[in-house]
Design a protein around this motif. Structure first.
Motif, PDB file in Angstrom:
ATOM      1  N   TYR A   3       7.652  73.397  -4.821  1.00 34.80           N
ATOM      2  CA  TYR A   3       8.137  74.077  -3.617  1.00 34.80           C
ATOM      3  C   TYR A   3       7.897  75.563  -3.802  1.00 34.80           C
ATOM      4  CZ  TYR A   3      10.668  69.673  -3.137  1.00 34.80           C
ATOM      5  OH  TYR A   3      10.990  68.344  -3.043  1.00 34.80           O
ATOM      6  N   GLY A   4       7.694  76.254  -2.716  1.00 35.26           N
ATOM      7  CA  GLY A   4       7.519  77.691  -2.804  1.00 35.26           C
ATOM      8  C   GLY A   4       7.254  78.296  -1.450  1.00 35.26           C
ATOM      9  N   THR A   5       6.717  79.482  -1.489  1.00 33.18           N
ATOM     10  CA  THR A   5       6.385  80.216  -0.270  1.00 33.18           C
ATOM     11  C   THR A   5       4.870  80.403  -0.223  1.00 33.18           C
ATOM     12  OG1 THR A   5       6.671  82.349  -1.364  1.00 33.18           O
ATOM     13  CG2 THR A   5       8.594  81.428  -0.232  1.00 33.18           C
ATOM     14  N   TYR A   6       4.399  80.842   0.918  1.00 39.05           N
ATOM     15  CA  TYR A   6       2.969  81.101   1.045  1.00 39.05           C
ATOM     16  C   TYR A   6       2.745  82.337   1.890  1.00 39.05           C
ATOM     17  CZ  TYR A   6       3.182  79.070   5.741  1.00 39.05           C
ATOM     18  OH  TYR A   6       3.502  78.808   7.050  1.00 39.05           O
ATOM     19  N   SER A   7       1.547  82.865   1.750  1.00 40.41           N
ATOM     20  CA  SER A   7       1.119  83.977   2.597  1.00 40.41           C
ATOM     21  C   SER A   7      -0.308  83.691   3.046  1.00 40.41           C
ATOM     22  CB  SER A   7       1.184  85.304   1.835  1.00 40.41           C
ATOM     23  OG  SER A   7       0.276  85.285   0.752  1.00 40.41           O
ATOM     24  N   ILE A   8      -0.693  84.336   4.117  1.00 39.19           N
ATOM     25  CA  ILE A   8      -2.053  84.165   4.636  1.00 39.19           C
ATOM     26  C   ILE A   8      -2.678  85.547   4.774  1.00 39.19           C
ATOM     27  CG2 ILE A   8      -3.422  83.513   6.638  1.00 39.19           C
ATOM     28  CD1 ILE A   8      -1.825  81.125   6.988  1.00 39.19           C
ATOM     29  N   GLU A   9      -3.881  85.657   4.256  1.00 39.65           N
ATOM     30  CA  GLU A   9      -4.650  86.890   4.400  1.00 39.65           C
ATOM     31  C   GLU A   9      -6.063  86.491   4.794  1.00 39.65           C
ATOM     32  OE1 GLU A   9      -6.173  90.578   1.677  1.00 39.65           O
ATOM     33  OE2 GLU A   9      -4.204  89.743   1.265  1.00 39.65           O
ATOM     34  N   GLY A  10      -6.464  86.880   5.983  1.00 37.99           N
ATOM     35  CA  GLY A  10      -7.764  86.431   6.495  1.00 37.99           C
ATOM     36  C   GLY A  10      -7.708  84.935   6.717  1.00 37.99           C
ATOM     37  N   ASN A  11      -8.582  84.201   6.043  1.00 34.74           N
ATOM     38  CA  ASN A  11      -8.564  82.751   6.170  1.00 34.74           C
ATOM     39  C   ASN A  11      -8.189  82.084   4.839  1.00 34.74           C
ATOM     40  OD1 ASN A  11     -10.937  83.288   4.815  1.00 34.74           O
ATOM     41  ND2 ASN A  11     -12.122  81.760   5.897  1.00 34.74           N
ATOM     42  N   ILE A  12      -7.457  82.818   4.004  1.00 38.33           N
ATOM     43  CA  ILE A  12      -7.020  82.276   2.714  1.00 38.33           C
ATOM     44  C   ILE A  12      -5.500  82.196   2.681  1.00 38.33           C
ATOM     45  CG2 ILE A  12      -6.953  82.644   0.222  1.00 38.33           C
ATOM     46  CD1 ILE A  12      -9.762  83.605   0.386  1.00 38.33           C
ATOM     47  N   ILE A  13      -5.019  81.001   2.356  1.00 33.70           N
ATOM     48  CA  ILE A  13      -3.584  80.794   2.204  1.00 33.70           C
ATOM     49  C   ILE A  13      -3.295  80.775   0.702  1.00 33.70           C
ATOM     50  CG2 ILE A  13      -3.762  78.269   2.315  1.00 33.70           C
ATOM     51  CD1 ILE A  13      -1.057  78.279   3.791  1.00 33.70           C
ATOM     52  N   THR A  14      -2.267  81.520   0.306  1.00 31.24           N
ATOM     53  CA  THR A  14      -1.861  81.590  -1.097  1.00 31.24           C
ATOM     54  C   THR A  14      -0.507  80.923  -1.238  1.00 31.24           C
ATOM     55  OG1 THR A  14      -3.037  83.685  -1.367  1.00 31.24           O
ATOM     56  CG2 THR A  14      -1.386  83.130  -3.045  1.00 31.24           C
ATOM     57  N   LEU A  15      -0.464  79.847  -2.035  1.00 29.33           N
ATOM     58  CA  LEU A  15       0.794  79.169  -2.328  1.00 29.33           C
ATOM     59  C   LEU A  15       1.394  79.828  -3.561  1.00 29.33           C
ATOM     60  CD1 LEU A  15      -0.303  75.413  -2.012  1.00 29.33           C
ATOM     61  CD2 LEU A  15       0.495  76.951  -0.216  1.00 29.33           C
ATOM     62  N   MET A  16       2.668  80.182  -3.482  1.00 27.16           N
ATOM     63  CA  MET A  16       3.330  80.853  -4.597  1.00 27.16           C
ATOM     64  C   MET A  16       4.555  80.047  -5.026  1.00 27.16           C
ATOM     65  SD  MET A  16       2.915  84.668  -3.014  1.00 27.16           S
ATOM     66  CE  MET A  16       3.248  84.053  -1.374  1.00 27.16           C
TER      67      MET A  16
END
Length: 142
Positions: free
Chosen positions: A91-104
């Protein structure tokens, strides 16, 4: 004769002034440069559940189920095929920059390229995975 010359001169001036009196004001339509602001966050419906089977070295594969939620959180379930007690949830959070999603998830980060109803896993340098198994690192939206 003088009257005809006067009328002719007036007519010429009138025609000339009409032709040169084209709108030349600053409110005329001028081209405006616009920047394309489309990206994965505002153009694609990226939230939802994605599934696929990733390759694994020690079993037939890993069934992946990734749920991206609108509240900027995610749930990732990894189920190792043919292995008992080998289902893991993250489980975690994510961010989106451009067309890339980062799962943290704490210090761990995973990257995916967002496409139309697909997420493609990327390496830690945010580059596409290459090789003969590259097509197996894609999750499809349910």
């Amino acid at each position: 004769m003088m009257k005809k010359l006067f009328i002719f001169t007036c007519a010429c001036l009138l025609i000339t002034s009409c032709n040169s009196n084209k709108k030349n004001d600053s409110t005329a339509a001028t081209p405006i440069e616009t920047t394309d602001m489309h990206n994965a966050e505002n153009s694609l419906d990226y939230d939802g559940t994605y599934t696929g089977t990733f390759p694994a070295a020690d079993c037939p594969g890993i069934n992946m189920t990734l749920t991206i939620k609108k509240d900027k959180t995610f749930e990732l379930v990894s189920e190792y095929i043919d292995r008992q007690d080998a289902t893991f949830k993250e489980y975690g959070t994510y961010s989106i920059e451009g067309n890339i999603i980062t799962l943290m998830n704490g210090e761990d980060k995973q990257y995916y390229k967002v496409g139309e109803n697909i997420l493609t896993a990327l390496d830690q340098d945010k580059q596409a995975i290459t090789g003969e198994l590259a097509d197996h690192y894609i999750l499809h939206k349910k």
